[in-house]
Design a protein around this motif. Structure first.
Motif, PDB file in Angstrom:
ATOM      1  N   GLU A   1      23.051  23.846 109.840  1.00  0.00           N
ATOM      2  CA  GLU A   1      23.965  22.750 110.141  1.00  0.00           C
ATOM      3  C   GLU A   1      25.154  22.728 109.178  1.00  0.00           C
ATOM      4  O   GLU A   1      26.020  21.861 109.290  1.00  0.00           O
ATOM      5  CB  GLU A   1      23.222  21.414 110.069  1.00  0.00           C
ATOM      6  CG  GLU A   1      22.095  21.291 111.079  1.00  0.00           C
ATOM      7  CD  GLU A   1      21.223  20.066 110.860  1.00  0.00           C
ATOM      8  OE1 GLU A   1      20.633  19.591 111.848  1.00  0.00           O
ATOM      9  OE2 GLU A   1      21.128  19.586 109.700  1.00  0.00           O
ATOM     10  N   MET A   2      25.197  23.668 108.249  1.00  0.00           N
ATOM     11  CA  MET A   2      26.242  23.695 107.226  1.00  0.00           C
ATOM     12  C   MET A   2      27.233  24.819 107.496  1.00  0.00           C
ATOM     13  O   MET A   2      26.897  25.840 108.090  1.00  0.00           O
ATOM     14  CB  MET A   2      25.626  23.923 105.843  1.00  0.00           C
ATOM     15  CG  MET A   2      24.568  22.946 105.416  1.00  0.00           C
ATOM     16  SD  MET A   2      23.871  23.453 103.808  1.00  0.00           S
ATOM     17  CE  MET A   2      22.289  22.591 103.854  1.00  0.00           C
ATOM     18  N   SER A   3      28.452  24.631 106.988  1.00  0.00           N
ATOM     19  CA  SER A   3      29.417  25.726 106.959  1.00  0.00           C
ATOM     20  C   SER A   3      29.021  26.695 105.843  1.00  0.00           C
ATOM     21  O   SER A   3      28.170  26.388 104.998  1.00  0.00           O
ATOM     22  CB  SER A   3      30.816  25.190 106.696  1.00  0.00           C
ATOM     23  OG  SER A   3      30.907  24.676 105.364  1.00  0.00           O
ATOM     24  N   GLY A   4      29.653  27.867 105.828  1.00  0.00           N
ATOM     25  CA  GLY A   4      29.366  28.828 104.774  1.00  0.00           C
ATOM     26  C   GLY A   4      29.672  28.278 103.394  1.00  0.00           C
ATOM     27  O   GLY A   4      28.912  28.484 102.435  1.00  0.00           O
ATOM     28  N   GLY A   5      30.795  27.554 103.272  1.00  0.00           N
ATOM     29  CA  GLY A   5      31.157  26.977 101.993  1.00  0.00           C
ATOM     30  C   GLY A   5      30.181  25.901 101.547  1.00  0.00           C
ATOM     31  O   GLY A   5      29.837  25.812 100.361  1.00  0.00           O
ATOM     32  N   GLN A   6      29.719  25.081 102.483  1.00  0.00           N
ATOM     33  CA  GLN A   6      28.745  24.050 102.144  1.00  0.00           C
ATOM     34  C   GLN A   6      27.433  24.672 101.680  1.00  0.00           C
ATOM     35  O   GLN A   6      26.838  24.237 100.687  1.00  0.00           O
ATOM     36  CB  GLN A   6      28.504  23.144 103.353  1.00  0.00           C
ATOM     37  CG  GLN A   6      29.664  22.223 103.671  1.00  0.00           C
ATOM     38  CD  GLN A   6      29.448  21.454 104.973  1.00  0.00           C
ATOM     39  OE1 GLN A   6      28.773  21.935 105.895  1.00  0.00           O
ATOM     40  NE2 GLN A   6      30.028  20.268 105.058  1.00  0.00           N
ATOM     41  N   ALA A   7      26.976  25.691 102.402  1.00  0.00           N
ATOM     42  CA  ALA A   7      25.717  26.348 102.035  1.00  0.00           C
ATOM     43  C   ALA A   7      25.808  26.973 100.648  1.00  0.00           C
ATOM     44  O   ALA A   7      24.857  26.913  99.860  1.00  0.00           O
ATOM     45  CB  ALA A   7      25.352  27.404 103.072  1.00  0.00           C
ATOM     46  N   GLN A   8      26.977  27.549 100.328  1.00  0.00           N
ATOM     47  CA  GLN A   8      27.112  28.176  99.008  1.00  0.00           C
ATOM     48  C   GLN A   8      27.177  27.132  97.907  1.00  0.00           C
ATOM     49  O   GLN A   8      26.689  27.355  96.803  1.00  0.00           O
ATOM     50  CB  GLN A   8      28.340  29.081  98.986  1.00  0.00           C
ATOM     51  CG  GLN A   8      28.370  30.068  97.836  1.00  0.00           C
ATOM     52  CD  GLN A   8      27.266  31.118  97.896  1.00  0.00           C
ATOM     53  OE1 GLN A   8      26.184  30.897  98.400  1.00  0.00           O
ATOM     54  NE2 GLN A   8      27.552  32.288  97.371  1.00  0.00           N
ATOM     55  N   ARG A   9      27.743  25.957  98.201  1.00  0.00           N
ATOM     56  CA  ARG A   9      27.748  24.881  97.210  1.00  0.00           C
ATOM     57  C   ARG A   9      26.324  24.357  96.982  1.00  0.00           C
ATOM     58  O   ARG A   9      25.959  23.996  95.860  1.00  0.00           O
ATOM     59  CB  ARG A   9      28.685  23.757  97.645  1.00  0.00           C
ATOM     60  CG  ARG A   9      30.148  24.148  97.545  1.00  0.00           C
ATOM     61  CD  ARG A   9      31.034  23.214  98.324  1.00  0.00           C
ATOM     62  NE  ARG A   9      31.165  21.911  97.696  1.00  0.00           N
ATOM     63  CZ  ARG A   9      31.697  20.853  98.314  1.00  0.00           C
ATOM     64  NH1 ARG A   9      32.125  20.958  99.571  1.00  0.00           N
ATOM     65  NH2 ARG A   9      31.801  19.706  97.684  1.00  0.00           N
ATOM     66  N   VAL A  10      25.513  24.340  98.030  1.00  0.00           N
ATOM     67  CA  VAL A  10      24.100  23.976  97.855  1.00  0.00           C
ATOM     68  C   VAL A  10      23.412  25.015  96.973  1.00  0.00           C
ATOM     69  O   VAL A  10      22.611  24.671  96.087  1.00  0.00           O
ATOM     70  CB  VAL A  10      23.393  23.859  99.220  1.00  0.00           C
ATOM     71  CG1 VAL A  10      21.886  23.668  99.030  1.00  0.00           C
ATOM     72  CG2 VAL A  10      23.963  22.688 100.011  1.00  0.00           C
ATOM     73  N   ALA A  11      23.730  26.289  97.184  1.00  0.00           N
ATOM     74  CA  ALA A  11      23.141  27.348  96.360  1.00  0.00           C
ATOM     75  C   ALA A  11      23.563  27.200  94.896  1.00  0.00           C
ATOM     76  O   ALA A  11      22.771  27.442  93.977  1.00  0.00           O
ATOM     77  CB  ALA A  11      23.550  28.722  96.890  1.00  0.00           C
ATOM     78  N   VAL A  12      24.810  26.785  94.668  1.00  0.00           N
ATOM     79  CA  VAL A  12      25.267  26.532  93.299  1.00  0.00           C
ATOM     80  C   VAL A  12      24.488  25.368  92.694  1.00  0.00           C
ATOM     81  O   VAL A  12      24.028  25.432  91.550  1.00  0.00           O
ATOM     82  CB  VAL A  12      26.786  26.247  93.283  1.00  0.00           C
ATOM     83  CG1 VAL A  12      27.223  25.714  91.920  1.00  0.00           C
ATOM     84  CG2 VAL A  12      27.573  27.503  93.626  1.00  0.00           C
ATOM     85  N   ALA A  13      24.321  24.286  93.467  1.00  0.00           N
ATOM     86  CA  ALA A  13      23.565  23.136  92.974  1.00  0.00           C
ATOM     87  C   ALA A  13      22.135  23.526  92.640  1.00  0.00           C
ATOM     88  O   ALA A  13      21.561  23.064  91.644  1.00  0.00           O
ATOM     89  CB  ALA A  13      23.586  22.011  94.010  1.00  0.00           C
ATOM     90  N   ARG A  14      21.533  24.398  93.456  1.00  0.00           N
ATOM     91  CA  ARG A  14      20.165  24.860  93.193  1.00  0.00           C
ATOM     92  C   ARG A  14      20.094  25.614  91.865  1.00  0.00           C
ATOM     93  O   ARG A  14      19.154  25.441  91.091  1.00  0.00           O
ATOM     94  CB  ARG A  14      19.691  25.758  94.334  1.00  0.00           C
ATOM     95  CG  ARG A  14      18.264  26.263  94.179  1.00  0.00           C
ATOM     96  CD  ARG A  14      17.842  27.102  95.377  1.00  0.00           C
ATOM     97  NE  ARG A  14      18.718  28.261  95.560  1.00  0.00           N
ATOM     98  CZ  ARG A  14      18.675  29.060  96.622  1.00  0.00           C
ATOM     99  NH1 ARG A  14      17.807  28.834  97.593  1.00  0.00           N
ATOM    100  NH2 ARG A  14      19.498  30.093  96.717  1.00  0.00           N
ATOM    101  N   ALA A  15      21.105  26.436  91.589  1.00  0.00           N
ATOM    102  CA  ALA A  15      21.116  27.199  90.343  1.00  0.00           C
ATOM    103  C   ALA A  15      21.296  26.299  89.126  1.00  0.00           C
ATOM    104  O   ALA A  15      20.851  26.638  88.022  1.00  0.00           O
ATOM    105  CB  ALA A  15      22.235  28.239  90.383  1.00  0.00           C
ATOM    106  N   LEU A  16      21.939  25.149  89.318  1.00  0.00           N
ATOM    107  CA  LEU A  16      22.263  24.271  88.199  1.00  0.00           C
ATOM    108  C   LEU A  16      21.268  23.138  88.004  1.00  0.00           C
ATOM    109  O   LEU A  16      21.313  22.447  86.982  1.00  0.00           O
ATOM    110  CB  LEU A  16      23.660  23.680  88.407  1.00  0.00           C
ATOM    111  CG  LEU A  16      24.812  24.688  88.447  1.00  0.00           C
ATOM    112  CD1 LEU A  16      26.092  24.001  88.899  1.00  0.00           C
ATOM    113  CD2 LEU A  16      25.010  25.330  87.094  1.00  0.00           C
ATOM    114  N   ALA A  17      20.376  22.930  88.948  1.00  0.00           N
ATOM    115  CA  ALA A  17      19.504  21.755  88.923  1.00  0.00           C
ATOM    116  C   ALA A  17      18.590  21.700  87.709  1.00  0.00           C
ATOM    117  O   ALA A  17      18.221  20.621  87.245  1.00  0.00           O
ATOM    118  CB  ALA A  17      18.674  21.696  90.202  1.00  0.00           C
TER     119      ALA A  17
END
Length: 231
Positions: free
Chosen positions: A143-159
């Protein structure tokens, strides 16, 4: 070795690190004698063409792979014999688990590390707030755009509040506008954490956002003089 950077203390040190895949005539030398160090608060662009050894070096720094010659150490990180702790990794391309929503994708590695469910969800929600994607918490990857999905991946790395963040072509599959948003989020969040950051990229616009440039070609690493980046 690199010039003195803004923070103090080496997070990861590579001393003549090499990685060869296979053996004999079919052996592929992906990395040859890389000597470098990443210090706290470093902002480093690792540049070079596809297949030059960028991903190999990042995987060694993350403890996801081991060198076939030379050494990797993590003097500024809690570490076991072979693997460091408190390292966040942003992988190249899609990396979210399709059945899980954004919040669950971010919380999952924390749960695997032994964090309680409620604490993991709170940390995931905080990471999403930092990256500016709180509204995506209940969204599934498709349900996400490519940019949104990559920002989620960034948040996962930083959590997990890592001391070192390694990003492998985080904007490689995004258009310029979406890539700029991802880099804004990545740099802003690592600034808040005072974490070291290494970004593998072939995009000069991404490299210009960071303070130092390393070049790699045919598996050989070259460290360039420290320059002030346009962050």
């Amino acid at each position: 070795m690199t010039a003195e950077l803004r923070g103090g203390g080496d997070l990861v040190v590579c001393d003549g690190a090499s990685r060869t895949f296979g053996s004999g005539e079919s052996a592929v030398v992906a990395l040859q004698g890389a000597t470098c160090r990443v210090r706290r608060s470093a902002r480093i662009a690792l540049t070079g063409p596809s297949g030059s050894g960028k991903s190999t070096l990042l995987h060694l720094m993350a403890g996801l792979d081991r060198p076939t010659a030379g050494t990797i150490s993590w003097p500024g990180l809690p570490a076991s014999v072979d693997h460091p702790g408190t390292v966040g990794v942003v992988f190249q391309g899609p990396s979210l688990m399709p059945p899980l929503n954004a919040l669950e994708n971010i919380a999952y590695p924390l749960l695997l590390s032994g964090m309680a469910d409620g604490e993991a969800r709170r940390a995931a929600a905080q990471a999403m707030e930092q990256i500016g994607i709180a509204e995506l918490a209940g969204s599934l990857p498709d349900e996400m755009s490519g940019g949104q999905a990559q920002r989620v991946a960034v948040a996962r790395a930083l959590a997990a509040s890592p001391a070192l963040v390694l990003a492998d072509e985080p904007t490689g599959q995004l258009d310029h506008e979406a890539g700029a948003v991802v880099m804004d989020a990545l740099v802003r969040a690592t600034d808040l954490l005072d974490a070291g950051l290494v970004v593998a990229t072939h995009d000069p616009n991404v490299a210009a956002r960071l303070d130092e440039s390393w070049q790699i070609g045919d598996g050989r690493l070259r460290l360039l003089p420290l320059e002030a980046g346009a962050r």
